[in-house]
Write an enzyme that holds these catalytic residues in place. Structure first.
Site, short mmCIF file in Angstrom:
data_model
loop_
_atom_site.label_atom_id
_atom_site.label_comp_id
_atom_site.label_asym_id
_atom_site.label_seq_id
_atom_site.Cartn_x
_atom_site.Cartn_y
_atom_site.Cartn_z
N GLN C 255 0.82 -1.21 0.00
CA GLN C 255 0.00 0.00 0.00
C GLN C 255 0.86 1.26 0.00
O GLN C 255 0.32 2.36 -0.10
CB GLN C 255 -0.90 0.01 1.25
CG GLN C 255 -1.83 -1.19 1.34
CD GLN C 255 -2.64 -1.24 2.62
OE1 GLN C 255 -2.75 -2.31 3.22
NE2 GLN C 255 -3.21 -0.14 3.07
N ARG C 402 -8.73 -1.61 8.30
CA ARG C 402 -9.57 -0.63 7.65
C ARG C 402 -10.00 0.47 8.63
O ARG C 402 -11.16 0.83 8.72
CB ARG C 402 -10.82 -1.31 7.06
CG ARG C 402 -11.53 -0.44 6.04
CD ARG C 402 -12.68 -1.17 5.40
NE ARG C 402 -13.32 -0.33 4.41
CZ ARG C 402 -13.90 -0.79 3.32
NH1 ARG C 402 -13.92 -2.07 3.07
NH2 ARG C 402 -14.47 0.02 2.49
N CYS C 403 -9.04 0.93 9.42
CA CYS C 403 -9.36 2.07 10.27
C CYS C 403 -8.12 2.90 10.42
O CYS C 403 -7.02 2.43 10.23
CB CYS C 403 -9.85 1.64 11.65
SG CYS C 403 -8.54 1.37 12.83
N GLU C 772 -12.89 4.36 5.99
CA GLU C 772 -12.81 3.61 7.24
C GLU C 772 -13.89 3.96 8.24
O GLU C 772 -14.11 3.22 9.21
CB GLU C 772 -11.43 3.85 7.85
CG GLU C 772 -10.36 3.37 6.90
CD GLU C 772 -8.99 3.88 7.23
OE1 GLU C 772 -8.02 3.23 6.84
OE2 GLU C 772 -8.87 4.93 7.87
#
Lengths: 288, 165, 818
Positions: C255, C402-403, C772
């Site tokens: 990423q 995902r936060c 998120e």
């Protein structure tokens, strides 16, 4: 996750398969749908030197009614049960189970025979077939024999087939009048094995249960019938109190192991609850 | 370990190759045939990223040996669009935002195609059940369901010949 | 350490140091609307248009290109020998049988790496982590040796043939046990302790005072279990070192390709310009593809040593047992309120279980990430957070799921406590929240832990959610059902996110400031390529960035191709995670566009023979004020930029921007969940779920909906299903998708979504980021709904995942059954 090496045979007939099985006695595994065996091989939990693939043998995929029973060819895919009008209209217990085995893509490949022959108490068909009082047909070098389902499950992953026998058909007695069945499975999510599952097939005379068989999924080391629960049900009017006693008996006689699905105590209690629900559903079907 | 010469029809084209008995069908498709639209996401037949059609039924190609496909017909995501035309399912996934990272998408489309072949007018719950052997981590499934509904509606439209003049 | 000292409140001026940013509206109340702003026609497709995604045609035809799809001539394959013990001495590694197999090229061990000084690597938090161990293993499934072979299949066979002798050591799995230092995880460290760091935020003295004066205090121990992002694509690499050129190409599931290139350069000593990291299509990231795992390093080293391409692709079981986890926070939290039920303070003692290394993917100054956002959406006087972190015999990590950095933990805690307080006081949880929200006219709002919330309107979002779900009718239904002995619950979560890291002054990873970048080149025929330092893993950047540029320059979004992930071509950036792409690179796209627009004005003035001051911008052209028929479109200007530009202006039409955000952005929302509970089995059924999100201005409503739906399912997952579980020996019990339970389309409910729009005052297009929010906001809504259903039975709290057994146990304790 790559399987170990093996020799592969794809016989075109059952007799060839039996011959191969005898030739490779002790080394060979039969490959049906492969939906349990191939993952086990990928993890190298199973490393059979020889695989005998039954998928090329014609005539092992069928669901038909024969002389008072439903005959299911061993290589019948689970999804064929979902698609069978016969099963859907008259074998409700089996139809219930067919919808909750693994997931829909797996059901396209997985076979009824493989699900039973694997003798895994976590599989759904063993309890279903125990509840139906089914019969398993085996073919060996000396011909075929019928094995009562009650005698089929010997131990965890161990069935009553001889080393050179192949399961070819499952026979389910056609339910008589005033009969009903149901399978109630509790799973954590689609594709999971059951926390507990209860298969019931019974016959009613008015409010009274005249016969019943109950099979349990994934709450014992070997696929089992809840015989004490059955005894408490047969000959009795099916009241809430009676159901409670029957459920409690099933909870008491099962023998679950604790795991990520829950404690043994939890699984017993779920078995109690599901037993009641499955019987209620079966009674409703028997009497409607 | 045995080697086997197999002939398989893949997306309408016959191919013959020598394979090791243990070669997984998904590796045959991806590596021997370079059809990399079929993906791998797990080891336990759980995720469905490798879903293809074998002899008219969807299967998870990580749980079938290549040698077992001998004589069979395979359809992969690469065979879904015909003559340069996207299949209504592909259109639906695009129109309705039925994908994000795209990794589960080929398997999802194959499962959806199988569903619509057997059940042209599925309910929302039937769609959800039909794709429950395919995991998606991105979309939350709502828009995949909408994509399949879009395709079902489009496939159920009468073809021009059927429309009364 | 105290990074957010309330005694030194940060003034907006401190944060707005960016030269581009015009903090217009920063000190004013930002109006909330529900209408998505659209200023361009559909054929241009700027912001607010529901555009189909540009990236989709390749994915729906099976033509995406992921790392495992890369095939290079002569490529070798790597597979990994992993430890069956969570803590053990390595006595001997015998690779002779493996090396004897046909097709096995090499077996690489820690000793081999030590010869090149590559057996240790830095973590993102500047701790150290073994690449391959020499003396001992410290977690189950740890990489012990790597086999390189001519095929995947032979490599797998060879793994079975590498014989490792271990002497098992005592294992410490429980972080509270680890604090006692009876078993040391890291004996390589100078300090003989499992403690890693201690961190505090807020004002202890002020908080203690508030608690001493409080009329009501609720306290709860809340555990946020270890979970795993489990993107459907696992991690992998193709390393391709070419000895003749000295060039190392790394196709990698990352990423953050640029930062990874720098880390590889620093660790390996290879010159950075000879390292090309290529992050092709990525099959989901969610934070799990930010770190560097040992497999990547050995794969690259193998290619370097062998001079051949080497591929490594993780199995799912390796991914689940050894890659970075998320969360694993133990929180002892207290909330204080006055006699009127007004929240006054928050006090938290936390323990972070980091496994065998602090490999969290946090900005360096923030050991517990942005956890101190934990006062949430509520206005209170004081807060204090006191945190420790320890080593245990588990894999390292501490990445997001995902936060944003540790915001999920913070939000879960404050939303649970808020609900407990409301129930304790006998107040309706919705009304209680409304009473305690930070009022809309208090923004920008300085929180007791030092944050500067940019904008918000919490009342509007919650009211919309209440209206949409029909809250009052549901409460009535619940009362009726309860009277009949049925169990139904309604749960609310009104979260505040903090994303877009971040301002260079405070935010860096391994010293690299957390800006991000955009480079836009417009070709003579008016088509453009735009490259970014971020990297989409499914977020849809190829579409949304093109829409931002379309909005700014009036180029049809179809004419703007977006590229990311190749460090040889894209400008440097810190990557995509923590919902930072829109706040940082999205802003960079705006700024670069505006630079181009400024140059275009000069060219237009030249072409129209007017002064620049006489020109005004109109969607896609510079036109003469008062005489709009005299105009030059961006396409005409682009052509002129190469064919007829003013003599004092350079040819070409391109710009680059490295955007340093003046502040973080603070998306928010209110979620309401309705559950039904099976009294017999303890199963929780999510009947309805309404999510109202406010992510500021919306770039593409379709993409925002998709992000919200996906995030909600990833919020449902840890709330009800997912947990990485270890036994007392440190063996991972959830190493496959048969036990680590990702929800399917059947478990995942039909999400009902909506939005309010409260723009960020400092972001150049008023956007905030959304990826998120739902993952952060959903778990407490679900947990609150379950507890709401059971509160009358004496249940105060159930830790997630709320499994059927946990609910059954609570029911049983209350004497309820079926």
């Amino acid at each position: 996750m790559i399987p170990g090496a093996f020799d592969y045979h794809a016989p075109g007939t059952l007799s060839e398969a039996v011959t191969l099985l005898r030739q490779h006695a002790g080394d060979a595994k039969l490959l049906a749908g492969g939906q349990s065996l191939i993952p086990a091989m990928r993890f190298r939990l199973a490393m059979p030197p020889v695989l005998i693939d039954l998928n090329q043998i014609e005539g092992l995929e069928y669901v038909r009614e024969d002389n008072g029973h439903l005959a299911i060819g061993a290589m019948t895919r689970e999804s064929a049960l979902e698609e069978s009008g016969l099963v859907q209209s008259r074998f409700h217990l089996l139809a219930d189970a067919a919808r909750v085995i693994a997931d829909p893509v797996v059901r396209n490949r997985a076979t009824v025979g493989g699900n039973i022959a694997h003798a895994d108490p976590a599989n759904d068909h063993p309890a279903v077939m125990l509840a139906y009082g089914a019969e398993v047909i085996a073919l060996g070098p000396n011909g075929t024999r019928a094995i009562a389902i009650d005698n089929f499950f010997v131990d965890l992953f161990e069935n009553a087939l001889a080393e050179d026998e192949i399961l070819t058909e499952i026979r389910i007695p056609t339910p008589g009048a005033n009969s009903g069945g149901a399978y109630v499975k509790m799973e954590r999510k689609v594709g999971d094995y059951a926390i507990s599952g209860v298969a019931v097939q019974l016959t009613m005379n008015g409010d009274t249960c005249t016969s019943a068989r109950i099979g349990l999924t994934n709450v014992s080391p070997t696929p089992m019938r809840a015989k004490q629960a059955e005894q408490l049900l047969v000959g009795q009017v099916v009241t809430d109190e009676r159901l409670e006693a029957v459920g409690a008996a099933a909870a008491a006689e099962c023998d679950p192991s604790p795991d990520l699905r829950g404690s043994a105590e939890y699984k017993r209690d779920v078995t109690r609850v599901l037993t009641k629900r499955a019987i209620r559903q079966a009674v409703e079907r028997a009497t409607s | 370990m045995s080697q086997h010469k197999i002939t398989v029809t893949v997306n309408g084209q016959a191919v013959t190759q020598e394979v090791e008995s243990r070669l997984l069908l998904v590796h045959f498709i991806r590596e021997n045939l370079d059809l990399t639209g079929t993906h791998i996401g797990c080891d336990t037949t759980s995720c469905g990223a490798c879903t293809i059609s074998l002899n008219g039924r969807t299967v998870k190609s990580c749980t079938v040996f290549a040698v077992q496909a001998n004589g069979g017909e395979i359809e992969t995501i690469e065979g879904v669009a015909q003559g340069g035309q996207l299949h209504p399912l592909q259109e639906g996934f695009w129109e309705k935002h039925g994908l994000q990272c795209g990794y589960c998408t080929p398997g999802m489309i194959m499962s959806a195609k199988h569903l619509l072949a057997h059940n042209p007018d599925p309910s929302e719950m039937e769609i959800r059940q039909a794709i429950s052997g395919n995991l998606c981590r991105c979309t939350g499934y709502n828009k995949i369901v909408e994509a399949i509904q879009y395709a079902a509606a489009k496939l159920n439209q009468p073809t021009p010949e059927e429309v009364p003049a | 350490m105290n990074y957010h000292d309330p005694h030194k409140p940060k003034h907006l001026a401190d944060r707005f140091e960016n030269k581009h940013a015009v903090p217009n509206g920063a000190s004013a109340v930002v109006a909330t609307t529900e209408t998505v702003r659209v200023t361009t026609p559909a054929d241009i497709g700027g912001m607010g248009h529901r555009m189909k995604r540009k990236e989709d045609p390749r994915f729906i035809q099976g033509k995406g290109r992921y790392v495992d799809d890369i095939k290079l001539p002569g490529m070798l394959y790597m597979d990994i020998v992993r430890s069956p013990y969570a803590h053990a001495k390595i006595l001997n590694i015998d690779a002779s049988a493996a090396l004897a197999l046909d097709g096995v090229v090499a077996v690489i061990t820690g000793k081999d790496l030590a010869a090149h000084n590559l057996h240790w690597m830095p973590t993102l938090m500047s701790d150290t982590q073994m690449v391959l161990p020499i003396d001992k293993v410290v977690y189950y499934s740890q990489e012990v040796a790597c086999v390189i072979a001519t095929s995947r299949y032979i490599a797998a066979d060879a793994v079975e043939q590498v014989m490792v002798d271990y002497e098992p050591l005592d294992v410490v799995v429980d972080p509270y046990q680890a604090l006692k230092d009876e078993t040391l995880v890291r004996d390589d460290k100078e300090l003989k302790t499992n403690r890693i760091w201690h961190w505090e935020a807020g004002d202890k003295e002020a908080t203690d005072k508030v608690f001493a004066a409080a009329a009501h205090v609720v306290k709860e121990h809340i555990y946020l279990p270890r979970i795993h992002v489990a993107s459907i694509e696992t991690c992998g690499m193709v390393a391709n070192f070419t000895p003749a050129t000295g060039k190392m190409q790394l196709y990698m599931t990352t990423q953050a390709p640029h930062a990874i290139r720098t880390v590889f350069a620093l660790v390996s000593g290879l010159p950075e310009h000879r390292i090309q990291v290529i992050s092709p299509d990525i099959g989901g990231g969610f934070g799990g593809k930010v770190p560097v795992y040992p497999g990547y390093v050995v794969c690259a080293v193998a290619s370097l040593l062998l001079g051949k391409p080497v591929k490594w692709i993780e199995d799912r079981s390796e991914n689940l047992t050894a890659d970075s986890f998320a969360r694993d926070y133990h929180l002892e939290a207290e909330l204080a309120a006055d006699a009127n039920g007004k929240i006054t303070g928050l006090r938290v003692n936390g323990l972070a279980d980091h496994g065998c290394a602090d490999a969290a993917a946090n900005p360096s100054k923030f050991p517990a990430g942005l956890f101190s956002i934990c006062t949430g959406s509520y206005d209170m006087q004081a807060a204090h957070i006191n945190f420790d972190a320890v080593y245990t015999n588990k894999p390292p990590g501490g990445v997001a799921y995902r936060c944003s950095f540790r915001v999920t933990e913070a939000v879960h805690m404050i939303e649970r406590l808020t609900d407990i307080m409301a129930h304790e006081l006998g107040e309706d949880p919705a009304a209680f929240r409304m009473k305690n929200f930070i009022p809309a006219d208090h923004f920008p709002y300085k929180s007791p832990t030092g944050w500067e919330y940019d904008s918000g309107n919490y009342h509007a979002a919650l009211q919309k959610a209440l209206d949409m779900i029909g809250y009052d009718a549901l409460r009535q239904e619940q009362a009726e059902k309860r009277a009949r002995g049925e169990l139904m619950g309604i749960g609310i979560s009104s979260f505040t996110e903090v994303v877009g890291a971040g301002p260079a002054k405070d935010y860096d990873i391994l010293g690299i400031k957390m800006f991000d970048s955009a480079e836009i080149r417009i070709h003579p025929t008016g088509k453009a390529i735009a490259r970014f330092g971020t990297k989409s893993q499914g977020q849809g950047h190829e579409t949304t960035y093109a829409q931002i540029i379309a909005e700014e320059l009036g180029l049809p979004m179809a004419d703007v191709d977006v590229e990311e992930g190749d460090t040889d071509t894209a400008p440097y950036g810190l990557g995509t995670y923590a919902s930072r792409s829109t706040p940082t690179a999205g802003a960079a796209a705006v700024m670069a566009s505006r630079k181009i627009k400024a140059k275009a004005r000069k060219i237009a003035a030249h072409l129209l023979e007017v002064s620049e001051d006489d020109l005004e911008w109109n969607i896609n052209k510079w036109q003469v004020k008062g005489s709009p028929e005299q105009a030059k479109t961006i396409q005409e200007i682009a052509f002129a930029a190469y064919t007829n530009h003013p003599p004092d202006v350079e040819a070409g039409l391109e710009a680059t921007d490295y955007y340093n955000p003046p502040n973080l952005t603070f998306p928010f929302g209110s979620y309401i969940c309705v559950v039904d509970i099976d009294k017999g089995t303890g199963e929780v059924h999510v009947r309805r779920f309404v999510a109202i999100d406010d992510c500021g201005n919306i770039i593409n409503p379709l993409v925002v909906e998709g992000q919200v739906h996906g995030g909600l399912t990833m919020g449902l997952a840890p709330a009800l299903y997912e947990e990485i579980v270890y036994d007392e020996n440190g063996q991972c019990l959830t190493g496959t998708f048969a036990d680590y339970l990702l929800p399917t389309a059947v478990e995942s409910p039909k999400w009902e979504t909506g939005h309010t729009i409260t723009p960020s005052p400092h972001h150049p297009i008023g956007a905030k980021g959304v990826g998120e929010s739902p993952t952060v906001g959903a778990p407490p809504a679900i947990a609150n709904a379950v507890v709401d259903a059971l509160w009358h039975l004496g249940v105060r709290h159930i830790d997630i995942p709320i499994t059927p057994q946990k609910v059954w146990q609570a029911l049983r304790d209350a004497g309820v059954t079926d």
